[in-house]
Design a protein around this motif. Structure first.
Motif, PDB file in Angstrom:
ATOM      1  N   GLU A  75      -2.867  16.198  -0.106  1.00 47.93           N
ATOM      2  CA  GLU A  75      -3.818  16.061  -1.200  1.00 47.93           C
ATOM      3  C   GLU A  75      -4.111  14.604  -1.558  1.00 47.93           C
ATOM      4  O   GLU A  75      -4.902  14.333  -2.463  1.00 47.93           O
ATOM      5  CB  GLU A  75      -3.280  16.804  -2.433  1.00 47.93           C
ATOM      6  N   VAL A  76      -3.494  13.676  -0.824  1.00 46.14           N
ATOM      7  CA  VAL A  76      -3.720  12.248  -1.066  1.00 46.14           C
ATOM      8  C   VAL A  76      -5.206  11.905  -0.907  1.00 46.14           C
ATOM      9  O   VAL A  76      -5.714  10.985  -1.557  1.00 46.14           O
ATOM     10  CB  VAL A  76      -2.852  11.396  -0.107  1.00 46.14           C
ATOM     11  N   GLN A  77      -5.903  12.648  -0.070  1.00 45.53           N
ATOM     12  CA  GLN A  77      -7.327  12.384   0.171  1.00 45.53           C
ATOM     13  C   GLN A  77      -8.170  12.508  -1.106  1.00 45.53           C
ATOM     14  O   GLN A  77      -9.268  11.950  -1.190  1.00 45.53           O
ATOM     15  CB  GLN A  77      -7.855  13.371   1.214  1.00 45.53           C
TER      16      GLN A  77
ATOM     17  N   PHE B 248      -6.608   5.438  -0.079  1.00 44.12           N
ATOM     18  CA  PHE B 248      -5.601   5.181   0.950  1.00 44.12           C
ATOM     19  C   PHE B 248      -6.179   5.482   2.336  1.00 44.12           C
ATOM     20  O   PHE B 248      -6.363   6.646   2.701  1.00 44.12           O
ATOM     21  CB  PHE B 248      -4.347   6.014   0.686  1.00 44.12           C
ATOM     22  N   LEU B 249      -6.467   4.416   3.057  1.00 44.34           N
ATOM     23  CA  LEU B 249      -7.109   4.548   4.365  1.00 44.34           C
ATOM     24  C   LEU B 249      -6.288   3.865   5.455  1.00 44.34           C
ATOM     25  O   LEU B 249      -5.585   2.887   5.200  1.00 44.34           O
ATOM     26  CB  LEU B 249      -8.507   3.913   4.321  1.00 44.34           C
ATOM     27  N   ALA B 250      -6.405   4.387   6.672  1.00 47.50           N
ATOM     28  CA  ALA B 250      -5.787   3.753   7.833  1.00 47.50           C
ATOM     29  C   ALA B 250      -6.650   2.559   8.255  1.00 47.50           C
ATOM     30  O   ALA B 250      -7.754   2.363   7.745  1.00 47.50           O
ATOM     31  CB  ALA B 250      -5.688   4.766   8.977  1.00 47.50           C
ATOM     32  N   LYS B 251      -6.153   1.765   9.191  1.00 50.45           N
ATOM     33  CA  LYS B 251      -6.902   0.596   9.650  1.00 50.45           C
ATOM     34  C   LYS B 251      -8.248   0.982  10.252  1.00 50.45           C
ATOM     35  O   LYS B 251      -9.195   0.206  10.233  1.00 50.45           O
ATOM     36  CB  LYS B 251      -6.073  -0.170  10.678  1.00 50.45           C
TER      37      LYS B 251
ATOM     38  N   TRP C 167       0.837  -1.203   0.000  1.00 49.05           N
ATOM     39  CA  TRP C 167       0.000   0.000   0.000  1.00 49.05           C
ATOM     40  C   TRP C 167       0.872   1.252   0.000  1.00 49.05           C
ATOM     41  O   TRP C 167       0.561   2.252  -0.669  1.00 49.05           O
ATOM     42  CB  TRP C 167      -0.926   0.010   1.224  1.00 49.05           C
ATOM     43  N   LEU C 168       2.002   1.178   0.736  1.00 49.23           N
ATOM     44  CA  LEU C 168       2.894   2.334   0.821  1.00 49.23           C
ATOM     45  C   LEU C 168       3.614   2.551  -0.503  1.00 49.23           C
ATOM     46  O   LEU C 168       3.794   3.693  -0.935  1.00 49.23           O
ATOM     47  CB  LEU C 168       3.902   2.122   1.957  1.00 49.23           C
ATOM     48  N   GLY C 169       4.004   1.457  -1.146  1.00 44.77           N
ATOM     49  CA  GLY C 169       4.644   1.588  -2.447  1.00 44.77           C
ATOM     50  C   GLY C 169       3.726   2.261  -3.445  1.00 44.77           C
ATOM     51  O   GLY C 169       4.138   3.155  -4.197  1.00 44.77           O
ATOM     52  N   LEU C 170       2.447   1.868  -3.460  1.00 34.89           N
ATOM     53  CA  LEU C 170       1.480   2.465  -4.376  1.00 34.89           C
ATOM     54  C   LEU C 170       1.232   3.931  -4.022  1.00 34.89           C
ATOM     55  O   LEU C 170       1.102   4.779  -4.907  1.00 34.89           O
ATOM     56  CB  LEU C 170       0.171   1.676  -4.334  1.00 34.89           C
ATOM     57  N   LEU C 171       1.182   4.223  -2.748  1.00 38.32           N
ATOM     58  CA  LEU C 171       0.994   5.609  -2.305  1.00 38.32           C
ATOM     59  C   LEU C 171       2.164   6.474  -2.754  1.00 38.32           C
ATOM     60  O   LEU C 171       1.975   7.601  -3.259  1.00 38.32           O
ATOM     61  CB  LEU C 171       0.859   5.651  -0.780  1.00 38.32           C
TER      62      LEU C 171
ATOM     63  N   ILE D 155       1.940   8.707   7.170  1.00 41.27           N
ATOM     64  CA  ILE D 155       2.672   8.476   5.919  1.00 41.27           C
ATOM     65  C   ILE D 155       4.161   8.708   6.128  1.00 41.27           C
ATOM     66  O   ILE D 155       5.005   7.929   5.682  1.00 41.27           O
ATOM     67  CB  ILE D 155       2.129   9.385   4.802  1.00 41.27           C
ATOM     68  N   TRP D 156       4.493   9.788   6.814  1.00 44.93           N
ATOM     69  CA  TRP D 156       5.895  10.117   7.101  1.00 44.93           C
ATOM     70  C   TRP D 156       6.559   8.983   7.888  1.00 44.93           C
ATOM     71  O   TRP D 156       7.667   8.538   7.552  1.00 44.93           O
ATOM     72  CB  TRP D 156       5.940  11.420   7.893  1.00 44.93           C
TER      73      TRP D 156
END
Length: 281
Positions: free
Chosen positions: A143-145, A193-196, A126-130, A206-207
């Motif tokens: 702006e990822v939202q 992209f959502l958290a658990k 998921w992080l790679g895609l983000l 993300i950082w």
């Protein structure tokens, strides 16, 4: 003469003001964090121009860079302007414009590739895609939202920030990867992209996730943060198009002068350019 005592109530009122002004959530968070730390440092003392200058000197003595100190001063000066305490505002530190970017902060395309491979090794797909999404579009982490299932289907995302709306195009390959991921996660609409918890990922989440990649990827910790992906996009886009005006529009900059900062060459590249001048016989 009025005595200015800064309290948490003042900071809270300033927070509401910034939100009414539709400042970005990251800007509000930073300004309030800086103002709150200044309140703690004051320990109840009166706010005067002299105390603000003392605080500025304190930050410099701690090893903070002039740019960092100026950022904190910007937060305080905005607060004082809001409160009508104009006499408390301090001047920024004058910084000569740099002609090159420090190599220690430059994330290369090769290092970016190492980070992506590390996401696979650590089962953080998921992080790679983000990261690919940020780096292939140049969007800000805030702006990822706007990267939604609907946007992936349309091949474009409409981003509303800082009172402006701009459209970002998503490549076909990226859209396919986003939709495939959304399908696996059973996300039928909305943010991808959502958290658990089911809420959107925060800047800090993300950082922090990106920092976990450093050891595995063998990439210097100081180079790995979301904004550097945006910078890599800008440099790569300009090398291909040589169109700084279009790049400014894509990045959402009001001024091309802001975009120029993204295009500074590295120190080593600047040295190579000097060598090619042939002026040392």
């Amino acid at each position: 003469m009025n005595k200015y005592i800064l309290t948490s109530a003042h900071v809270a009122a300033y927070t509401q003001f910034l939100r009414r002004e539709e400042r970005s959530s990251s800007t509000v968070e930073k300004y309030i964090r800086d103002a709150s730390r200044f309140v703690l440092w004051l320990e109840g003392r009166e706010v005067t121009k002299d105390t603000v200058i003392e605080w500025k000197d304190h930050l410099l003595a701690q090893g903070k860079t002039p740019a960092t100190v100026n950022g904190k001063l910007s937060a305080l000066n905005g607060l004082f302007r809001f409160l009508g305490w104009e006499g408390c505002k301090a001047r920024f530190i004058k910084i000569q414009r740099k002609v090159f970017r420090e190599t220690s902060r430059e994330l290369t395309k090769e290092e970016y590739g190492k980070l992506l491979r590390a996401t696979s090794d650590l089962c953080l797909n998921w992080l790679g895609l983000l990261m690919e999404t940020i780096c292939s579009t140049g969007i800000r982490v805030s702006e990822v939202q706007y990267v939604t299932v609907e946007a992936a289907r349309a091949g474009r995302a409409d981003i509303a920030l800082k009172g402006k709306v701009r459209t970002i195009l998503l490549s076909g390959k990226l859209c396919r990867k986003l939709l495939k991921y959304a399908g696996k996660q059973k996300i039928a609409s909305g943010e991808i992209f959502l958290a658990k918890s089911g809420t959107g990922l925060s800047r800090h989440q993300i950082w922090k996730a990106m920092k976990r990649l450093c050891a595995c990827a063998h990439v210097d910790h100081s180079k790995v943060f979301p904004h550097n992906l945006r910078h890599l996009f800008a440099v790569t886009f300009y090398k291909v198009t040589h169109d700084i005006v279009k790049l400014a529009d894509v990045l959402g900059h009001s001024s091309v002068n802001t975009t120029r900062i993204y295009l500074l060459t590295t120190c080593s590249e600047h040295l190579r350019q000097l060598e090619r001048l042939g002026l040392v016989v």
